[in-house]
Motif scaffolding. Structure first.
Motif, PDB file in Angstrom:
ATOM      1  N   PRO A 178       0.615  -1.405  -0.290  1.00  0.00           N
ATOM      2  CA  PRO A 178      -0.117   0.259  -0.077  1.00  0.00           C
ATOM      3  C   PRO A 178       1.163   1.512   0.009  1.00  0.00           C
ATOM      4  CG  PRO A 178      -0.836  -1.088   1.112  1.00  0.00           C
ATOM      5  CD  PRO A 178       0.518  -2.256   1.784  1.00  0.00           C
ATOM      6  N   PRO A 179       0.411   2.467  -0.487  1.00  0.00           N
ATOM      7  CA  PRO A 179       0.784   3.816  -0.141  1.00  0.00           C
ATOM      8  C   PRO A 179       1.831   4.174   0.600  1.00  0.00           C
ATOM      9  CG  PRO A 179      -0.248   4.104  -1.924  1.00  0.00           C
ATOM     10  CD  PRO A 179      -0.899   2.380  -1.389  1.00  0.00           C
ATOM     11  N   GLU A 180       1.074   4.196   0.878  1.00  0.00           N
ATOM     12  CA  GLU A 180       1.024   4.391   3.004  1.00  0.00           C
ATOM     13  C   GLU A 180       2.478   3.794   3.465  1.00  0.00           C
ATOM     14  OE1 GLU A 180      -2.159   3.589   5.341  1.00  0.00           O
ATOM     15  OE2 GLU A 180      -3.549   5.161   4.987  1.00  0.00           O
ATOM     16  N   ALA A 181       2.577   2.461   3.097  1.00  0.00           N
ATOM     17  CA  ALA A 181       4.302   2.137   3.436  1.00  0.00           C
ATOM     18  C   ALA A 181       5.074   1.965   2.362  1.00  0.00           C
ATOM     19  CB  ALA A 181       3.630   0.044   4.019  1.00  0.00           C
ATOM     20  N   ARG A 182       4.305   1.572   1.354  1.00  0.00           N
ATOM     21  CA  ARG A 182       5.799   2.000   0.377  1.00  0.00           C
ATOM     22  C   ARG A 182       6.131   3.693   0.021  1.00  0.00           C
ATOM     23  NH1 ARG A 182       1.887   1.178  -3.889  1.00  0.00           N
ATOM     24  NH2 ARG A 182       2.090   2.625  -4.764  1.00  0.00           N
ATOM     25  N   VAL A 183       5.303   4.461  -0.284  1.00  0.00           N
ATOM     26  CA  VAL A 183       6.100   6.093  -0.583  1.00  0.00           C
ATOM     27  C   VAL A 183       6.297   6.151   1.305  1.00  0.00           C
ATOM     28  CG1 VAL A 183       5.247   7.953  -1.067  1.00  0.00           C
ATOM     29  CG2 VAL A 183       4.364   6.493  -2.119  1.00  0.00           C
ATOM     30  N   HIS A 184       5.257   6.430   2.431  1.00  0.00           N
ATOM     31  CA  HIS A 184       6.081   7.015   3.352  1.00  0.00           C
ATOM     32  C   HIS A 184       6.867   6.352   4.341  1.00  0.00           C
ATOM     33  CE1 HIS A 184       2.982  10.117   1.900  1.00  0.00           C
ATOM     34  NE2 HIS A 184       2.508   9.110   1.978  1.00  0.00           N
ATOM     35  N   GLU A 185       7.752   5.298   4.366  1.00  0.00           N
ATOM     36  CA  GLU A 185       8.219   4.716   5.254  1.00  0.00           C
ATOM     37  C   GLU A 185       9.797   4.053   4.747  1.00  0.00           C
ATOM     38  OE1 GLU A 185       4.760   2.068   8.159  1.00  0.00           O
ATOM     39  OE2 GLU A 185       6.327   0.907   6.112  1.00  0.00           O
ATOM     40  N   ALA A 186      10.349   4.021   5.421  1.00  0.00           N
ATOM     41  CA  ALA A 186      11.898   3.554   5.026  1.00  0.00           C
ATOM     42  C   ALA A 186      12.005   2.637   4.369  1.00  0.00           C
ATOM     43  CB  ALA A 186      12.789   4.066   5.785  1.00  0.00           C
ATOM     44  N   ARG A 187      12.671   2.110   3.292  1.00  0.00           N
ATOM     45  CA  ARG A 187      12.494   1.331   2.239  1.00  0.00           C
ATOM     46  C   ARG A 187      13.720  -0.254   3.384  1.00  0.00           C
ATOM     47  NH1 ARG A 187      12.461  -0.412  -3.377  1.00  0.00           N
ATOM     48  NH2 ARG A 187      12.524  -2.816  -4.090  1.00  0.00           N
ATOM     49  N   VAL A 188      14.222   0.775   4.156  1.00  0.00           N
ATOM     50  CA  VAL A 188      15.013  -0.023   4.710  1.00  0.00           C
ATOM     51  C   VAL A 188      14.244  -1.231   5.848  1.00  0.00           C
ATOM     52  CG1 VAL A 188      15.720   1.440   6.299  1.00  0.00           C
ATOM     53  CG2 VAL A 188      17.186  -0.736   5.544  1.00  0.00           C
ATOM     54  N   ALA A 189      13.548  -0.444   5.369  1.00  0.00           N
ATOM     55  CA  ALA A 189      12.486  -1.339   7.429  1.00  0.00           C
ATOM     56  C   ALA A 189      11.405  -2.587   6.401  1.00  0.00           C
ATOM     57  CB  ALA A 189      12.054  -0.151   8.165  1.00  0.00           C
ATOM     58  N   LEU A 190      11.553  -2.376   5.231  1.00  0.00           N
ATOM     59  CA  LEU A 190      10.612  -2.896   4.470  1.00  0.00           C
ATOM     60  C   LEU A 190      11.101  -4.184   3.506  1.00  0.00           C
ATOM     61  CD1 LEU A 190       8.613  -0.556   2.650  1.00  0.00           C
ATOM     62  CD2 LEU A 190       8.017  -1.712   5.208  1.00  0.00           C
ATOM     63  N   ASP A 191      12.287  -3.999   2.413  1.00  0.00           N
ATOM     64  CA  ASP A 191      12.939  -4.948   2.406  1.00  0.00           C
ATOM     65  C   ASP A 191      13.496  -5.776   2.898  1.00  0.00           C
ATOM     66  OD1 ASP A 191      14.075  -5.933  -0.293  1.00  0.00           O
ATOM     67  OD2 ASP A 191      14.494  -3.649  -1.335  1.00  0.00           O
ATOM     68  N   GLY A 192      13.162  -7.051   2.351  1.00  0.00           N
ATOM     69  CA  GLY A 192      14.133  -8.341   2.603  1.00  0.00           C
ATOM     70  C   GLY A 192      15.474  -8.909   1.752  1.00  0.00           C
TER      71      GLY A 192
END
Length: 259
Positions: A178-192
Motif C-alpha cells: 500500500p502507498p502508506e508503506a511504500r511511499v512513507h516508510e523507509a525502504r530499509v524497514a521493508l525490503d528483505g
C-alpha cells in the motif's frame, strides 16, 4: 479559515478512501490544537500520509508509541510477537530489540515484564531518534548501526530474549505494498532482499553468539516463508519452531539456544 466540523472531516476522509473515516476523524479532531492545525492534519491524511505519521504516534500493545515521519509504523499483528516474547521472558531478563524501528517492541516487552534490561538497535538514524524517546521511561538504551554491530560486546552470551522484527518483503514485491508503506516508510524497514530473508539470515547466523544458554530469538515472517525461516534458524545452531495467530494473520518463528 472556516473551521472544519467533525462531520466535514469524516466526509473529506471518506472521499479520500479512508475505510475507518469516523474513527480517524475522532482522533484527528482530538489531536489538533486549533482549527488551522486540524485542517493541515486532515490535508496530510487526505493526500495519503499514514494516520500514525499525521498524529505523531501509533497505538501498540496498549502503549502510545511516538512515530516520526518516515519511520516504520508498528503493525498491530506484531503484538503477537511481543506476547510470545513476554511469555518466555522472566523478570529482569536481558532483552535486545534488533531492527527496532520506533522501539515499539522493546517498549511493549518492558511494559509487560518487570525489570527488563532493554537494548535496541537500528540502522536508520530517524528510527533511532524515535526509539530513544519511546524506551526512555524504561531505561532502555538504543544504538545506531547495522544489526549486532553497535551492541556492547558485554551483551554476548547474556541475551535472554532477542526480538528481531526484520524486513521480510521480497524486493520485487515492495512496489505492491500500500502507498502508506511504500511511499512513507523507509525502504530499509521493508525490503528483505530477493526472497525476503536476506536480513533474517544475517540475524540467525550470529544469534547464538549473543543469546544466553536457553535464550530465544523471535521474529515475524510470512506463512509462505516459514520453512525457509526455520531452516535459517537451524543453520544458526538454534532449535526452531513456529507459532501462528490466524485472527491477526501473524506468524512468529522462535529459535532457542540449547541450554
Amino acid at each position: 479559515m472556516t473551521s472544519l466540523t467533525p462531520s466535514a472531516v469524516v466526509t473529506r476522509l471518506r472521499a479520500a478512501g479512508c475505510v475507518f473515516a469516523e474513527d480517524e476523524a475522532e482522533l484527528l479532531v482530538g489531536a489538533a490544537r486549533d482549527p488551522d492545525e486540524l485542517a493541515a492534519m486532515v490535508e496530510r491524511r487526505v493526500i495519503g500520509q499514514p494516520l500514525e505519521h499525521v498524529l505523531g504516534w501509533a497505538e501498540f500493545s496498549g502503549l502510545r508509541i511516538a512515530v516520526d515521519m518516515g519511520v516504520f509504523v508498528p503493525r498491530r499483528r506484531t503484538e503477537f510477537l511481543v506476547e510470545q516474547a513476554a511469555a518466555l521472558a522472566g523478570p529482569g531478563a536481558v532483552a535486545v530489540d534488533l531492527c527496532c524501528g520506533s522501539g515499539a517492541l522493546g517498549a511493549a516487552l518492558a511494559a509487560a515484564v518487570d525489570g527488563i534490561e532493554l537494548h535496541a538497535a537500528d540502522i536508520d538514524p530517524a528510527a533511532v531518534r524515535c526509539a530513544r524517546r519511546n524506551v526512555a521511561d524504561v531505561g532502555g538504551r538504543v544504538y545506531e548501526g547495522d544489526l549486532y554491530e553497535p551492541l556492547p560486546d558485554a551483551l554476548r552470551g547474556r541475551v535472554g530474549v532477542l526480538l528481531a522484527n526484520v524486513p521480510y518483503v521480497p524486493s520485487e514485491e515492495v512496489g505492491l505494498l500500500p502507498p502508506e508503506a511504500r511511499v512513507h516508510e523507509a525502504r530499509v524497514a521493508l525490503d528483505g532482499g530477493a526472497d525476503g530473508l536476506d536480513v533474517l539470515r544475517r540475524v540467525t547466523a550470529d544469534a547464538a553468539d549473543w543469546l544466553a544458554p536457553g535464550g530465544r530469538l523471535l521474529f515475524e515472517t510470512s506463512e509462505r516463508q516459514v520453512p525457509y525461516a526455520l531452516e535459517a534458524v537451524a543453520d544458526g545452531g538454534l532449535a526452531p519452531r513456529s507459532v501462528s495467530d490466524e485472527e491477526r494473520y501473524a506468524t512468529v518463528v522462535i529459535g532457542t539456544r540449547p541450554a
